[in-house]
Structures are given as C-alpha cells and as structure tokens.
Design a protein around this motif. Structure first.
Motif, PDB file in Angstrom:
ATOM      1  N   ILE A  83       0.787  -1.341   0.052  1.00 10.04           N
ATOM      2  CA  ILE A  83       0.045  -0.006   0.101  1.00 10.04           C
ATOM      3  C   ILE A  83       0.884   1.130   0.005  1.00 10.04           C
ATOM      4  O   ILE A  83       1.790   1.383   0.795  1.00 10.04           O
ATOM      5  CB  ILE A  83      -0.899  -0.008   1.187  1.00 10.04           C
ATOM      6  N   GLU A  84       0.596   2.161  -1.057  1.00 16.88           N
ATOM      7  CA  GLU A  84       1.371   3.308  -1.293  1.00 16.88           C
ATOM      8  C   GLU A  84       1.281   4.493   0.042  1.00 16.88           C
ATOM      9  O   GLU A  84       1.938   5.142   0.350  1.00 16.88           O
ATOM     10  CB  GLU A  84       1.110   4.064  -2.410  1.00 16.88           C
ATOM     11  N   ARG A  85      -0.099   4.583   0.276  1.00 18.54           N
ATOM     12  CA  ARG A  85      -0.370   5.684   1.235  1.00 18.54           C
ATOM     13  C   ARG A  85      -1.177   5.281   2.529  1.00 18.54           C
ATOM     14  O   ARG A  85      -2.353   4.522   2.081  1.00 18.54           O
ATOM     15  CB  ARG A  85      -0.929   6.811   0.575  1.00 18.54           C
ATOM     16  N   PHE A  86      -1.040   5.765   3.686  1.00 14.14           N
ATOM     17  CA  PHE A  86      -1.830   5.282   4.627  1.00 14.14           C
ATOM     18  C   PHE A  86      -2.104   6.358   5.536  1.00 14.14           C
ATOM     19  O   PHE A  86      -1.296   7.195   6.062  1.00 14.14           O
ATOM     20  CB  PHE A  86      -1.181   4.220   5.801  1.00 14.14           C
ATOM     21  N   ALA A  87      -3.313   6.818   5.744  1.00 17.01           N
ATOM     22  CA  ALA A  87      -3.658   8.126   6.293  1.00 17.01           C
ATOM     23  C   ALA A  87      -4.494   7.823   7.654  1.00 17.01           C
ATOM     24  O   ALA A  87      -5.234   6.908   7.775  1.00 17.01           O
ATOM     25  CB  ALA A  87      -4.479   8.964   5.478  1.00 17.01           C
ATOM     26  N   ALA A  88      -4.106   8.344   8.790  1.00 13.07           N
ATOM     27  CA  ALA A  88      -4.989   8.310   9.988  1.00 13.07           C
ATOM     28  C   ALA A  88      -5.577   9.827  10.155  1.00 13.07           C
ATOM     29  O   ALA A  88      -5.026  10.721  10.297  1.00 13.07           O
ATOM     30  CB  ALA A  88      -3.959   8.058  11.195  1.00 13.07           C
ATOM     31  N   ILE A  89      -6.791   9.582  10.339  1.00 10.35           N
ATOM     32  CA  ILE A  89      -7.839  10.631  10.588  1.00 10.35           C
ATOM     33  C   ILE A  89      -7.971  10.708  12.088  1.00 10.35           C
ATOM     34  O   ILE A  89      -8.388   9.754  12.684  1.00 10.35           O
ATOM     35  CB  ILE A  89      -9.175  10.499   9.778  1.00 10.35           C
ATOM     36  N   ASP A  90      -7.848  11.912  12.541  1.00 11.72           N
ATOM     37  CA  ASP A  90      -7.933  12.087  14.091  1.00 11.72           C
ATOM     38  C   ASP A  90      -9.747  12.077  14.222  1.00 11.72           C
ATOM     39  O   ASP A  90     -10.153  13.079  13.792  1.00 11.72           O
ATOM     40  CB  ASP A  90      -7.282  13.404  14.364  1.00 11.72           C
ATOM     41  N   PHE A  91     -10.085  11.038  14.805  1.00 13.57           N
ATOM     42  CA  PHE A  91     -11.288  10.842  15.062  1.00 13.57           C
ATOM     43  C   PHE A  91     -11.877  11.762  16.318  1.00 13.57           C
ATOM     44  O   PHE A  91     -11.521  11.368  17.408  1.00 13.57           O
ATOM     45  CB  PHE A  91     -11.851   9.447  15.106  1.00 13.57           C
ATOM     46  N   THR A  92     -12.581  12.696  16.010  1.00 16.85           N
ATOM     47  CA  THR A  92     -12.839  13.630  17.088  1.00 16.85           C
ATOM     48  C   THR A  92     -14.584  13.777  17.080  1.00 16.85           C
ATOM     49  O   THR A  92     -15.337  13.148  16.155  1.00 16.85           O
ATOM     50  CB  THR A  92     -12.539  15.172  16.841  1.00 16.85           C
ATOM     51  N   HIS A  93     -15.176  14.242  17.927  1.00 15.52           N
ATOM     52  CA  HIS A  93     -16.815  14.784  17.737  1.00 15.52           C
ATOM     53  C   HIS A  93     -17.177  15.370  16.713  1.00 15.52           C
ATOM     54  O   HIS A  93     -18.268  15.158  16.130  1.00 15.52           O
ATOM     55  CB  HIS A  93     -17.165  15.348  19.292  1.00 15.52           C
ATOM     56  N   ASP A  94     -16.165  16.228  16.050  1.00 12.39           N
ATOM     57  CA  ASP A  94     -16.501  16.917  14.866  1.00 12.39           C
ATOM     58  C   ASP A  94     -16.648  16.037  13.723  1.00 12.39           C
ATOM     59  O   ASP A  94     -17.472  16.227  13.007  1.00 12.39           O
ATOM     60  CB  ASP A  94     -15.434  18.206  14.867  1.00 12.39           C
ATOM     61  N   ILE A  95     -15.702  15.205  13.603  1.00 11.07           N
ATOM     62  CA  ILE A  95     -15.860  14.132  12.684  1.00 11.07           C
ATOM     63  C   ILE A  95     -17.007  13.356  12.630  1.00 11.07           C
ATOM     64  O   ILE A  95     -17.632  13.216  11.817  1.00 11.07           O
ATOM     65  CB  ILE A  95     -14.522  13.182  12.643  1.00 11.07           C
ATOM     66  N   ALA A  96     -17.369  12.778  13.862  1.00  9.08           N
ATOM     67  CA  ALA A  96     -18.499  11.962  14.191  1.00  9.08           C
ATOM     68  C   ALA A  96     -19.785  12.782  13.928  1.00  9.08           C
ATOM     69  O   ALA A  96     -20.781  11.847  13.380  1.00  9.08           O
ATOM     70  CB  ALA A  96     -18.585  11.636  15.573  1.00  9.08           C
ATOM     71  N   SER A  97     -19.735  13.950  13.880  1.00 10.37           N
ATOM     72  CA  SER A  97     -20.965  14.704  13.499  1.00 10.37           C
ATOM     73  C   SER A  97     -21.165  15.154  12.136  1.00 10.37           C
ATOM     74  O   SER A  97     -22.039  15.800  11.734  1.00 10.37           O
ATOM     75  CB  SER A  97     -21.148  16.133  14.577  1.00 10.37           C
TER      76      SER A  97
END
Length: 181
Positions: A83-97
């Motif tokens: 896999i060339e690229r791996f991204a971690a998204i900071d999961f917050t309440h803003d993302i959840a909403s």
C-alpha cells in the motif's frame, strides 16, 4: 480535523481509497486491499488506506475496544502489502457529527483525491452511520468517483472480521485466529 499520512507522500494525488479500521489487517481486509491495489494500478491512481485514530468507539461511547494492532502496526502491515499511502484521521466529535455528504466532500474528495472508493460489504459512514453504499454511489456520481463494493470473505461458514478474530483469541483458539490473520 487532522489527517496525518503515516505512510507515503502527503501531497494530494488522484487516488483509489478505502476507509475503515483495518484492525489486524486480516484476510477479509486483504481482499479489500487487493481490490484497492488492482483498481489503483489499472487506473494509474495512488492506493490510499484511511483509518481513524482513536477508534470511533473510544470517542463515541467511551469504550476502549481490544484492538489487535496499533495504528503504527497497521501501517507496517500495509506497507508490507504494497500500500502506497496510509492516512490516519483524528477521530473527534466534529468528525463523528459530519453528515455523510460533508464527509465525502471534505475527506474523500478534497483531502484524499478519490477517483475510486472501495468499500466492504457492510460499510457505513458519516453522522450516526447514516451513509451507506447506495448514498456513496450517488455522491460518487456527483463528485466524479466510482464506488466498488467488495463482497465479504467467508471462512468456515462465517464472515472474516476483526470481531471474529478477537472472539477466537478470547476463547483461546490462537490457531483459528492465526488462520484469519
């Protein structure tokens, strides 16, 4: 919202994207990842795996699920699989909403450059998990990306999943868990 590229070039490129927890990177995940790599290769796109950190259950329910792998371990396993690229998204309440529509536009299209999105058979996304594959396909038509749904992988008449691996480990069936990993 923070999106950190743990693996690969953070510069936006047109990509084939899959998104999920990918805990354990088990055989079911590998089926999705093989399809991702094939689509990316066929279309000249960058293959991107995106995950959430911390796990959504930590933010939404205060639960601390028994994870099979850390984000760093997942990035290493994914790199070994090409896999060339791996991204971690900071999961917050803003993302959840975020509505499913905003999630697609902001994350998949604007930040990850999606031209193809590969999802598992039970993929849900956005606020209250309202988004499903049908909505994703409709949004793909609007934003210019294709959606490819991967069928589940079955082993001994049950779907391969991280929950199943954890269950096997809890019951002491290490060899069964190893088969799925």
């Amino acid at each position: 919202m923070t999106l950190a590229f743990i693996l690969g070039d953070p510069e936006r490129r047109e990509s084939a994207v899959t998104i999920g927890s990918f805990d354990g990177v088990h055989l079911g995940h590998r089926k999705v990842l093989d399809l991702l790599a094939s689509v990316a290769d066929d279309r000249g796109l960058s293959a991107v795996v995106a995950t959430f950190d911390p796990h959504p259950r930590v933010v939404l329910g205060g639960q601390h699920p028994e994870l099979l792998t850390s984000v760093e371990e997942r990035s290493n396993l994914l790199a070994e699989l090409g896999i060339e690229r791996f991204a971690a998204i900071d999961f917050t309440h803003d993302i959840a909403s975020m509505s499913p529509e905003l999630f697609v536009e902001d994350i998949l299209v604007n930040r990850l450059g999606a031209r193809a999105v590969i999802v598992g058979h039970d993929h849900r996304f956005g606020q209250d998990r309202r988004g499903d594959v049908n909505l994703l396909k409709a949004l793909g038509g609007h934003h210019g990306f294709d959606v490819i749904q991967c069928d589940p992988l079955e082993w001994e008449q049950a779907t391969v999943s991280s929950s199943r691996v954890r269950s096997l480990l809890r019951t002491g069936d290490v060899s069964g868990a190893a088969m799925l990993l």
